[in-house]
Design a protein around this motif. Structure first.
Motif, mmCIF file in Angstrom:
data_model
loop_
_atom_site.group_PDB
_atom_site.id
_atom_site.type_symbol
_atom_site.label_atom_id
_atom_site.label_comp_id
_atom_site.label_asym_id
_atom_site.label_seq_id
_atom_site.Cartn_x
_atom_site.Cartn_y
_atom_site.Cartn_z
ATOM 1 N N THR A 271 0.815 -1.212 0.000
ATOM 2 C CA THR A 271 0.000 0.000 0.000
ATOM 3 C C THR A 271 0.851 1.265 0.000
ATOM 4 N N VAL A 272 1.912 1.268 0.831
ATOM 5 C CA VAL A 272 2.675 2.498 0.992
ATOM 6 C C VAL A 272 3.541 2.812 -0.225
ATOM 7 N N VAL A 273 4.015 1.795 -0.945
ATOM 8 C CA VAL A 273 4.843 2.095 -2.124
ATOM 9 C C VAL A 273 4.017 2.745 -3.225
ATOM 10 N N GLY A 274 2.695 2.566 -3.144
ATOM 11 C CA GLY A 274 1.842 3.221 -4.116
ATOM 12 C C GLY A 274 1.679 4.704 -3.853
ATOM 13 N N ALA A 275 2.049 5.161 -2.637
ATOM 14 C CA ALA A 275 1.847 6.562 -2.270
ATOM 15 C C ALA A 275 2.654 7.527 -3.134
ATOM 16 N N PRO A 276 3.979 7.378 -3.244
ATOM 17 C CA PRO A 276 4.708 8.306 -4.112
ATOM 18 C C PRO A 276 4.312 8.173 -5.582
ATOM 19 N N ILE A 277 3.970 6.951 -5.978
ATOM 20 C CA ILE A 277 3.500 6.749 -7.356
ATOM 21 C C ILE A 277 2.201 7.517 -7.576
ATOM 22 N N ALA A 278 1.304 7.432 -6.582
ATOM 23 C CA ALA A 278 0.023 8.122 -6.685
ATOM 24 C C ALA A 278 0.194 9.636 -6.702
ATOM 25 N N LEU A 279 1.265 10.124 -6.103
ATOM 26 C CA LEU A 279 1.526 11.560 -6.121
ATOM 27 C C LEU A 279 2.010 12.019 -7.482
ATOM 28 N N VAL A 280 2.836 11.194 -8.124
ATOM 29 C CA VAL A 280 3.462 11.578 -9.393
ATOM 30 C C VAL A 280 2.539 11.348 -10.591
ATOM 31 N N VAL A 281 1.821 10.209 -10.588
ATOM 32 C CA VAL A 281 1.050 9.809 -11.771
ATOM 33 C C VAL A 281 -0.008 10.837 -12.181
ATOM 34 N N PRO A 282 -0.870 11.335 -11.265
ATOM 35 C CA PRO A 282 -1.866 12.315 -11.712
ATOM 36 C C PRO A 282 -1.242 13.590 -12.264
ATOM 37 N N ALA A 283 -0.121 14.029 -11.669
ATOM 38 C CA ALA A 283 0.550 15.228 -12.179
ATOM 39 C C ALA A 283 1.073 14.997 -13.595
ATOM 40 N N LEU A 284 1.633 13.805 -13.830
ATOM 41 C CA LEU A 284 2.085 13.468 -15.186
ATOM 42 C C LEU A 284 0.909 13.372 -16.146
ATOM 43 N N ALA A 285 -0.169 12.721 -15.692
ATOM 44 C CA ALA A 285 -1.345 12.546 -16.545
ATOM 45 C C ALA A 285 -1.937 13.888 -16.958
ATOM 46 N N ALA A 286 -1.918 14.858 -16.032
ATOM 47 C CA ALA A 286 -2.484 16.175 -16.331
ATOM 48 C C ALA A 286 -1.677 16.925 -17.385
ATOM 49 N N ARG A 287 -0.413 16.527 -17.558
ATOM 50 C CA ARG A 287 0.450 17.189 -18.527
ATOM 51 C C ARG A 287 0.502 16.450 -19.862
ATOM 52 N N MET A 288 -0.202 15.312 -19.934
ATOM 53 C CA MET A 288 -0.175 14.501 -21.150
ATOM 54 C C MET A 288 -1.516 14.556 -21.870
#
Length: 408
Positions: A271-288
């Motif tokens: 669960t916790v390793v998904g936390a930094p991924i979850a922080l980065v992915v939406p920001a990347l998605a918003a720029r794509m």
């Protein structure tokens, strides 16, 4: 005909004048997010103890694992209706109040109290699930990716902490798992207090959705180039895998000889390793403009983790947990991001979020239940893991189509 409902623009930083500041509102959003999974995550690592303590059958244990997700789907449509009638912030406070009541009820002795409390708690969470992307779209439209990422990270970290601490807390309490549940009721009260403060500020209670929320919510999705079906399938597929992992991953590792505390730790890691991924992915998605590469990355990680769990569960359990966590963290973050990125208004976001989450959670509710029954029937976890791999295929196909689609 529905009358237009007043829409308040994104809240500005006006703390000096007494209005709701951005910082306070963001704190409230993150506290809400932090309470959407821990109350469910705490049950997985102690499900065996709960079964023994209450003398539950395999079917009753599977029902307890599946019930929260079923209620998430059943009560998700209440979100837009409450927003329309009460306002967004008042709806948040209502959802948190219901969650608090449920957390208290399930502390009472006996199976009926645990069942009733879980139902009440899950109903409040269901509304909170719908509110999260609406709050981000309404108040943080210019920072959708960042706020969605922070919210998802808050959700993941809290769920991981709950999974990691419930067994130690139970041991400290002399084997009483209810003491652990009591500890994890405290963050709900903290969120309730925060939103009570928000509601005392001027204008806070009138933050409502656009016309089209509530009774007319579905109409706003018709005739628009929104990838509704694909987002629903993507959300449902990742939800099945996530909730099966949340409910049964510790049991899978324990069945292969891992101690209960370590099995709970593995779930926490996933669960916790998904936390930094979850922080980065939406920001990347918003720029794509095209998020298909993110979908493929999420699916590849989850597939590797599931295959490792299937063929060599004790060979590298920590690696499988990490890969599952990365894949699921990215997929869940993408699902939330799609609700905001593929829509053009708060009303569309609320409607799409409601439709997707209603269908997704109703389907996902079958996952933990079926996985439990498949294990009881076969004596092995292999058929259940194969089922999850099938869901991953559906997630990949739908995700690639949703990521490519454009909003109206």
């Amino acid at each position: 005909m529905n009358k237009p409902v007043e829409r308040v623009e994104p809240v500005e930083e006006q703390g000096r004048t007494g209005t709701v500041s951005t910082a306070l509102l963001l704190t409230g959003v993150l506290l809400l997010a932090a309470n959407l999974r821990p109350s469910i995550a705490v049950l997985g690592p102690v499900l065996g103890q709960v079964r023994l303590a209450l003398n539950l059958t395999g079917g009753e244990t599977s029902l307890l694992a599946a019930l929260p997700v079923l209620i998430f789907g059943a009560f998700a449509p209440a979100g837009p209706i409450l927003i329309r009638r009460m306002g967004t912030h008042s709806t948040v406070l209502t959802a948190l109040s219901v969650m608090t009541l449920g957390a208290v009820v399930r502390l009472a002795p006996g199976w009926p109290a645990l069942l009733a409390g879980t139902c009440i708690l899950s109903a409040g969470i269901a509304v909170g699930n719908v509110l999260l992307p609406v709050l981000a779209k309404t108040h943080f439209a210019a920072r959708i990716g960042t706020v969605t990422g922070l919210s998802t990270m808050s959700l993941n970290v809290a769920a991981a902490a709950a999974a990691a601490t419930i067994v130690p807390l139970t041991l400290l309490a002399g084997g009483d798992w209810r003491e652990g549940l009591l500890v994890w009721a405290a963050p709900i009260v903290a969120a309730l207090l925060c939103w009570s403060i928000i509601l005392t500020r001027p204008r806070a209670g009138i933050v409502r959705g656009d016309a089209g929320l509530g009774n007319g919510g579905m109409a706003i999705l018709r005739g628009r180039r929104l990838p509704v079906r694909d987002i629903v399938i993507f959300t449902a597929s990742q939800s099945v895998i996530y909730y099966c992992m949340l409910s049964w991953l510790p049991s899978i590792f324990q069945s292969h000889g891992e101690p209960a505390a370590y099995a709970g730790l593995l779930l926490s890691v996933a669960t916790v390793v998904g936390a930094p991924i979850a922080l980065v992915v939406p920001a990347l998605a918003a720029r794509m403009e095209d998020q298909r590469i993110l979908v493929l990355g999420a699916v590849a990680c989850a597939a590797t983790g599931l295959l490792g769990l299937l063929f060599d569960p004790v060979g590298a359990p920590m690696l499988w947990a990490v890969l599952l966590g990365i894949g699921q963290g990215a997929a869940f973050a993408l699902a939330l991001a799609f609700f905001a990125l593929k829509t053009t208004s708060s009303a569309q976001t609320a409607s799409l979020s409601t439709v997707a989450q209603t269908v997704a959670y109703l389907v996902a509710a079958l996952g933990p239940f079926c996985l439990g029954l498949l294990h009881d029937g076969s004596g092995t976890w292999a058929p259940g893991i194969a089922l999850l791999l099938g869901c991953l295929v559906a997630e990949c196909i739908a995700g690639l189509r949703a990521a490519r689609a454009r909003s109206a």
